[in-house]
Scaffold this motif. Sequence first.
Motif, mmCIF file in Angstrom:
data_model
loop_
_atom_site.group_PDB
_atom_site.id
_atom_site.type_symbol
_atom_site.label_atom_id
_atom_site.label_comp_id
_atom_site.label_asym_id
_atom_site.label_seq_id
_atom_site.Cartn_x
_atom_site.Cartn_y
_atom_site.Cartn_z
ATOM 1 N N LYS A 103 0.831 -1.092 0.018
ATOM 2 C CA LYS A 103 0.025 0.066 -0.041
ATOM 3 C C LYS A 103 0.887 1.205 0.046
ATOM 4 O O LYS A 103 0.718 2.318 -0.794
ATOM 5 N N VAL A 141 -8.029 6.126 8.831
ATOM 6 C CA VAL A 141 -7.698 4.686 8.395
ATOM 7 C C VAL A 141 -6.193 4.140 8.403
ATOM 8 O O VAL A 141 -5.337 4.806 8.317
ATOM 9 N N LYS A 143 -3.753 0.933 7.931
ATOM 10 C CA LYS A 143 -3.491 -0.155 7.014
ATOM 11 C C LYS A 143 -2.025 -0.774 7.354
ATOM 12 O O LYS A 143 -1.015 -0.156 7.307
ATOM 13 N N VAL A 153 -7.277 -3.717 7.524
ATOM 14 C CA VAL A 153 -7.638 -2.146 7.823
ATOM 15 C C VAL A 153 -8.564 -1.773 8.789
ATOM 16 O O VAL A 153 -9.269 -2.639 8.800
ATOM 17 N N ILE A 155 -10.652 1.141 10.355
ATOM 18 C CA ILE A 155 -11.252 2.805 10.380
ATOM 19 C C ILE A 155 -11.743 2.890 11.640
ATOM 20 O O ILE A 155 -12.593 2.525 12.347
ATOM 21 N N GLU A 184 -4.267 6.937 6.705
ATOM 22 C CA GLU A 184 -4.928 7.410 5.440
ATOM 23 C C GLU A 184 -5.796 8.204 6.056
ATOM 24 O O GLU A 184 -6.406 7.685 6.954
ATOM 25 N N ALA A 185 -6.259 9.351 5.236
ATOM 26 C CA ALA A 185 -7.396 10.066 5.460
ATOM 27 C C ALA A 185 -8.601 9.407 5.231
ATOM 28 O O ALA A 185 -8.547 8.450 4.251
ATOM 29 N N TYR A 186 -9.727 9.577 5.954
ATOM 30 C CA TYR A 186 -10.849 8.877 5.616
ATOM 31 C C TYR A 186 -11.611 9.550 4.352
ATOM 32 O O TYR A 186 -11.816 10.692 4.554
ATOM 33 N N LEU A 187 -11.980 8.568 3.576
ATOM 34 C CA LEU A 187 -12.384 9.256 2.153
ATOM 35 C C LEU A 187 -14.131 9.054 2.287
ATOM 36 O O LEU A 187 -14.491 7.863 2.720
ATOM 37 N N GLU A 191 -18.630 3.691 -2.634
ATOM 38 C CA GLU A 191 -17.489 2.816 -3.264
ATOM 39 C C GLU A 191 -17.801 2.115 -4.581
ATOM 40 O O GLU A 191 -19.173 1.745 -4.632
ATOM 41 N N ASN A 223 -14.986 -7.194 8.269
ATOM 42 C CA ASN A 223 -15.060 -7.506 6.861
ATOM 43 C C ASN A 223 -14.766 -8.775 6.162
ATOM 44 O O ASN A 223 -14.377 -9.852 7.041
ATOM 45 N N MET A 272 -13.375 5.291 -4.284
ATOM 46 C CA MET A 272 -14.322 6.037 -3.453
ATOM 47 C C MET A 272 -14.827 7.377 -4.305
ATOM 48 O O MET A 272 -13.979 8.084 -4.779
ATOM 49 N N ILE A 281 -8.971 4.295 -3.472
ATOM 50 C CA ILE A 281 -8.549 3.804 -2.179
ATOM 51 C C ILE A 281 -7.506 2.681 -2.215
ATOM 52 O O ILE A 281 -6.533 2.548 -1.467
ATOM 53 N N GLU A 282 -7.320 1.780 -3.140
ATOM 54 C CA GLU A 282 -6.501 0.722 -3.397
ATOM 55 C C GLU A 282 -6.630 0.195 -4.563
ATOM 56 O O GLU A 282 -7.598 0.161 -5.509
HETATM 57 P P1 AMP Z 1 -8.694 -2.044 1.417
HETATM 58 O O1 AMP Z 1 -8.397 -3.515 1.991
HETATM 59 O O2 AMP Z 1 -7.757 -1.187 1.416
HETATM 60 O O3 AMP Z 1 -9.930 -2.236 0.458
HETATM 61 O O4 AMP Z 1 -9.924 -1.456 2.629
HETATM 62 C C1 AMP Z 1 -11.046 -2.224 3.057
HETATM 63 C C2 AMP Z 1 -12.303 -1.285 3.238
HETATM 64 O O5 AMP Z 1 -12.131 -0.194 4.037
HETATM 65 C C3 AMP Z 1 -12.500 -0.513 1.733
HETATM 66 O O6 AMP Z 1 -13.334 -1.262 0.953
HETATM 67 C C4 AMP Z 1 -13.269 0.727 2.332
HETATM 68 O O7 AMP Z 1 -14.585 0.450 2.774
HETATM 69 C C5 AMP Z 1 -12.503 0.935 3.551
HETATM 70 N N1 AMP Z 1 -11.652 1.840 3.270
HETATM 71 C C6 AMP Z 1 -10.144 1.787 3.231
HETATM 72 N N2 AMP Z 1 -9.471 2.859 3.176
HETATM 73 C C7 AMP Z 1 -10.337 3.973 3.001
HETATM 74 C C8 AMP Z 1 -10.386 5.291 3.140
HETATM 75 N N3 AMP Z 1 -9.223 5.847 2.791
HETATM 76 N N4 AMP Z 1 -11.421 6.230 3.183
HETATM 77 C C9 AMP Z 1 -12.684 5.256 3.742
HETATM 78 N N5 AMP Z 1 -12.675 4.003 3.816
HETATM 79 C C10 AMP Z 1 -11.674 3.326 3.334
#
Ligand code: AMP
Length: 428
Positions: A103, A141, A143, A153, A155, A184-187, A191, A223, A272, A281-282
Motif C-alpha cells: 500500500k 484509516v 492499514k 484495515v 477505520i 490514510e485520510a478517511y474518504l 465505493e 470485513n 471512493m 482507495i487501493e
Molecule cells: P482496502 O483493503 O484498502 O480495500 O480497505 C477495505 C475497506 O476499508 C474498503 O473497501 C473501504 O470500505 C474501507 N476503506 C479503506 N480505505 C479507506 C479510506 N481511505 N476511506 C474510507 N474508507 C476506506
Amino acid sequence: MNVLIIGSGGREHALAWRISQSPFCEKLFAAPGNAGIAEVANLVQLDASNHAAVIGFCRENDIGLVVIGPEAPLVAGLSDDLAAAGIKHFGPSKAAAQLEGSKGFTKDFCREFAIPTGAYGRFNDASAAKAYLAGQPLPIVIKADGLAAGKGVVIAATETEAEAAVDACFEGAFGDAGHEVVIEAYLEGEEASFFALCDGAHAIAFGAAQDHKRVGDGDTGPNTGGMGAYTPAPVMTDAMMQRTMDEIIHPTLAGMTMRGIPFKGVLFAGLMITDTGPQLIEYNVRFGDPECQVLLMRLKSDLLPALIATAEGTLDKITLDWYDDAVLTVVMAAKGYPGTPEKGSEIRGLQKPASNPGVEIFHAGTKRNETGHVIANGGRVLNVTARGANVAEAQARAYAAVDAIEWPEGFCRRDIGWRAVTRENENP
Ligand code: AMP
Ligand code: GLY
C-alpha cells in the motif's frame, strides 16, 4: 490453444466457464480448481508456488496461455518466471504487482503521478505513527502495508482506537504484512470496483461493480473477501467511468512504464466516488472476487481473445460488447466465515436452480468427496449469480436460486444489491 487457469475460487470458476465457451480454447486446465470448475476444465494438482512445476506442466501440455487468478502467485513472481520460460500469461510481473502488494508503494506512486487519493503517511515504528496521528482529523484509516486478505484495515473513530490499531499491526496481528503501517485520510462517498485490461501501453475499461464487504445484512459485522456484488454500478455513470480512465488508469499505466515496470493484466481500482470525483482507495492487480463473476456474465464478447491481447500488447485492436442486463451474485458461505468456517458439510439441490434461465452457480470453496457428493471446503463456498432487466430482477432470481439450494450449514446476506434496488425503486 490450450489454457491453464491458476486458482480455485468463484472468480476462477467464472473465468473457466467463459474461457471454455471460446472457440479458440482447445483444452482447458485448472490448478487446483474446485468441484464446479471440474465441470468445464481438467483439474490438475499443481502447486502454484512451485514455478518450475508450473512451467514443466505448460511445456508438457502445450499451454498457450496461463491465466493467473489470485494475487499471491502474482506477488510471488509467477509471471516473471513464465516470461523467462517464454510462456504467454495473463497477469502482471512481480514488480508491477506491488500496486497490490504494498500500500505504501501505491501511495507514493499516486503522489508522484498526481493520481487522486487520500493524504497519508508511511511508518516503520509505532512512535512515529502515533506522532502523526495526533494532528489528524477523525475517523482515520490504519492499514498494514502488505497483503492481508482484506483484513489489514481499521477505520478508527477515536485516537485511542487508532493507536491500538497501530500497536496491533506492529505486534504482528497481520504477520509480515504489518511490518510497515500506512495511515490514510478517511474518504467519504460511495465505493465502486472499477476494472481495466492493460497491456503495458493500452487500457480498455472492463466495467464496474459494487461489492458488499461486510458479513452481515445492512453492511454490519466484520470485513470479508466480499459477500455479493452486482454490475453495472449505478454510481459509475459513463462520465465517471471516463474520468476514472483519464484521471486514474491512464496516468497509472504511463507512470508504471516510466518506472520501467509496465503493467500487464487487469487493474482493479477500488474507488471512493466523492463530491469531487473518483479517488483511489487501493489497487488490486487481478479480478475481484466476486466482482469477476458478475462482470463475466454481463460480457457479450469472447473473453479469451481479450486476455490474449492483454498478454500480447494488442488491446488497441479489441472492442468489448456487453449485455444491457444487470447481473447480481449472492455469496453463500460456510457458517463461521470470516472466522473459522465449518468444512465438510454436504450441499444438495444444486442441479435445479442451476438450470433456471439466466442463473449460473459458480463454485468457490467446494470439492467432491469419495462418494461424489459436493461438500463445502472453504469460507466462501458458492456464488449464486443471476441476470435480469434491472438489479431488482437479478436479485429476485438470485435469491430464488439460493432458496432452492439445500445446505443448512451455509448462510448468506439477504440484502445484496440494496443500494441499487433502492435507487431503482425511487426512479422507476
Ligand atoms: P482496502 O483493503 O484498502 O480495500 O480497505 C477495505 C475497506 O476499508 C474498503 O473497501 C473501504 O470500505 C474501507 N476503506 C479503506 N480505505 C479507506 C479510506 N481511505 N476511506 C474510507 N474508507 C476506506
Ligand atoms: N471483492 C474484493 C476483492 O476481490 O478484493
